[in-house]
Scaffold this motif. Structure first.
Motif, mmCIF file in Angstrom:
data_model
loop_
_atom_site.group_PDB
_atom_site.id
_atom_site.type_symbol
_atom_site.label_atom_id
_atom_site.label_comp_id
_atom_site.label_asym_id
_atom_site.label_seq_id
_atom_site.Cartn_x
_atom_site.Cartn_y
_atom_site.Cartn_z
ATOM 1 N N GLN A 1 0.135 -12.367 6.083
ATOM 2 C CA GLN A 1 1.336 -13.171 5.834
ATOM 3 C C GLN A 1 1.826 -13.054 4.380
ATOM 4 O OE1 GLN A 1 3.116 -15.025 8.072
ATOM 5 N NE2 GLN A 1 4.537 -15.370 6.378
ATOM 6 N N SER A 2 0.891 -13.004 3.430
ATOM 7 C CA SER A 2 1.275 -12.944 2.010
ATOM 8 C C SER A 2 2.108 -11.698 1.723
ATOM 9 C CB SER A 2 0.034 -12.934 1.116
ATOM 10 O OG SER A 2 -0.693 -14.115 1.293
ATOM 11 N N SER A 42 5.471 -11.924 3.375
ATOM 12 C CA SER A 42 6.396 -12.834 2.685
ATOM 13 C C SER A 42 7.039 -12.150 1.485
ATOM 14 C CB SER A 42 5.659 -14.073 2.158
ATOM 15 O OG SER A 42 5.042 -14.751 3.190
ATOM 16 N N LEU A 53 11.003 -16.768 -5.010
ATOM 17 C CA LEU A 53 9.622 -16.638 -4.538
ATOM 18 C C LEU A 53 8.660 -17.078 -5.638
ATOM 19 C CD1 LEU A 53 8.163 -14.301 -2.007
ATOM 20 C CD2 LEU A 53 6.837 -14.692 -4.074
ATOM 21 N N THR A 64 3.975 -19.177 -1.892
ATOM 22 C CA THR A 64 3.077 -18.137 -1.395
ATOM 23 C C THR A 64 1.758 -18.196 -2.170
ATOM 24 O OG1 THR A 64 4.949 -16.733 -0.813
ATOM 25 C CG2 THR A 64 2.824 -15.641 -1.092
#
Lengths: 331, 331
Positions: A36-37, A40, A278, A315
């Motif tokens: 997922q990281s 993202s 982000l 994140t």
């Protein structure tokens, strides 16, 4: 007039196709697991760089800021700049016989770093002033470069400039390939970092923000020099990070990465801008390949920041889970 | 397989020839007369950018710094930032009834700018603090932008951002086309310049160095802001210029341009580096198209610098002689 087919094709390929093809087929983050990281990060970069996207960010606004200690290179068992300061104090000790009985130098020279650390900010400032001030800026740069050539990390035996995180090197390159301007915003000394950040991270001196001592312009033997004074100029940590960003960059980042509570205000300041952002925290979870530490650590403490990151949906990189490799292959 | 000849030729031209041809045929400095000054600048740039030249300077070292007031835009009859401060004090006067009797505000509100100037640094600091501090950095940016939209130069009636020197705009572009990174290093306020330098000069905020007041990070209504404090942080003038260059850029320029004794230390610092350097003084000699002033002027005084420039063989631009045009065509 005619041309051989292969030449024509390669010409057409050169003119039309090479950039698009290489961008599509190469993984820009090969040291990151496909979690997922990573997704993202890549989704964010694609979103803000795609023309016509409602989240498009113009090139001039693509400012990315990175903490250094614990974010781009390791910070255990002690900030690397402290190892430098210790080595400097040892090298200068013969010119300072008084240090044998004067704290924090006496403890430091006796190898008792824990006592020095226990002395807190006051001890740290004394050591920094003794080891970082007095010379010209050019002399200091040379001292840092010489130290980096010979100094080795006490646990791994590697040069400090090889204790950098391979996945973060790839992230820096990936952002720059997408026309981000990458900056360091670190609590470390600005002039301790600048001699090597361009070579190691691809980040030029003018994109390095850090803590500083004052310098003074002087004509010495008819030559203008900047002499480093034993006086704190700016501490680029916690509330200081947004101040340093404003002073040096003059725009709010759209991407910011850190690993400790010292980076929290930088991430909050980044998050508070309009449009897509982000915010990235690197969580040191890998006691096997690196070090595992967070809420209780005296170095790189990540406590309040971890709670806020989860609350805000930032994140959070889990080093053990998200990184295929930690350090670059040895030289 | 064959291709029409014209297509082949244009493809070959595209691949091989376009950059070289356009660089050869267009004068990059059309507003400069073909005098020694222009020739010196172009010879320097060609020398340091030609591969294989013993004077070749790598792209990363191509740092060019420019003073702003009197070097990139005009500074007569008074620094433009002072007009801004005066307008701000007038706008804020109804919230400050005490200013009617308090100096330097009383003189300023009565239109007696000469008395204010006679009050020296102390008066100037009071006016700057009253007009530049208290708000957030974002609010200040908006105030500057709004002022620039409506304010007009008292002599020419033009917007201040049109009181820039066309030959210097061309010089900035020419240097950037040759992969120089262009910076402003000005005694003016860093946050007064940043809102418009990218639009007007092509110089982004992160490449602007200037004088500053302190800012403080604060959470206000849950939102992080930087509030401008009534406290001097840094004066980027005279000895301060090399200090500001070191702090913000971290490398010595190879090209520096100024117009007053306030730029002397920047030029000396630039000159003292190894390898090829170009130090440029703009001498205001054109009382018809601009203003003529140097050794006796209270604004932009060029006295000691002019002697040293001649002694050292620096490039001195004679505005009347060297410039075909001074300001850009009106909007």
């Amino acid at each position: 007039m005619s041309m051989p087919k292969t030449l024509l094709l390669s010409l057409a390929f050169f003119v039309l196709g090479s950039a698009a093809v290489s961008a599509d087929t190469t993984d820009p983050l090969p040291s990151w697991n496909d979690t997922q990281s990573k997704q993202s990060i890549m989704a964010f970069v694609e979103r803000v760089t795609r023309k016509g996207s409602s989240d498009f960010v113009p090139v001039s606004e693509r400012i990315a800021t990175f903490d250094n200690d614990g974010t781009l290179w390791a910070e255990q068992p002690m900030y690397f700049q402290l190892f430098f300061a210790v080595d400097r104090v040892k090298a200068l000790a013969k010119e300072h016989p008084e240090w044998k009985t004067e704290e924090p130098f006496a403890s430091l020279l006796a190898g008792d770093v824990q006592s020095v650390l226990a002395g807190g900010l006051e001890s740290a400032v004394k050591i920094v002033m003794a080891s970082h001030a007095g010379m010209t800026t050019e002399e200091f740069e040379e001292i840092v470069n010489e130290w980096l050539e010979t100094a080795r990390h006490p646990v791994t035996g590697r040069p400090y400039t090889e204790m950098v995180y391979q996945p973060m090197l790839e992230l820096l390159s990936y952002l720059r390939a997408n026309e981000f301007k990458t900056f360091i915003v670190s609590g470390g000394g600005i002039e301790f970092m600048r001699p090597w950040t361009e070579r190691v991270y691809g980040i030029p001196p003018e994109q390095v923000v850090g803590s500083s001592i004052k310098t003074e312009f002087a004509m010495e033997d008819g030559k203008p020099v900047l002499r480093r004074l034993p006086e704190i100029d700016f501490i680029d940590d916690k509330e200081g990070k947004p101040v340093g960003i404003n002073s040096h960059i003059g725009r709010r980042p759209v991407f910011a990465a850190g690993n400790s509570d010292g980076d929290l205000q930088m991430l909050q300041y980044t998050a508070a801008g309009e449009g897509p952002r982000l915010m990235l925290y690197l969580h040191h979870t890998d006691g096997e390949r690196e070090w595992a530490y967070d809420r209780e650590s005296s170095i790189g403490k990540l406590d309040k920041g971890l709670d806020i990151a989860k609350e805000q949906g930032w994140t959070v990189i889990d080093m053990a889970r998200d990184w295929r490799r930690v350090f670059p292959a040895g030289s």
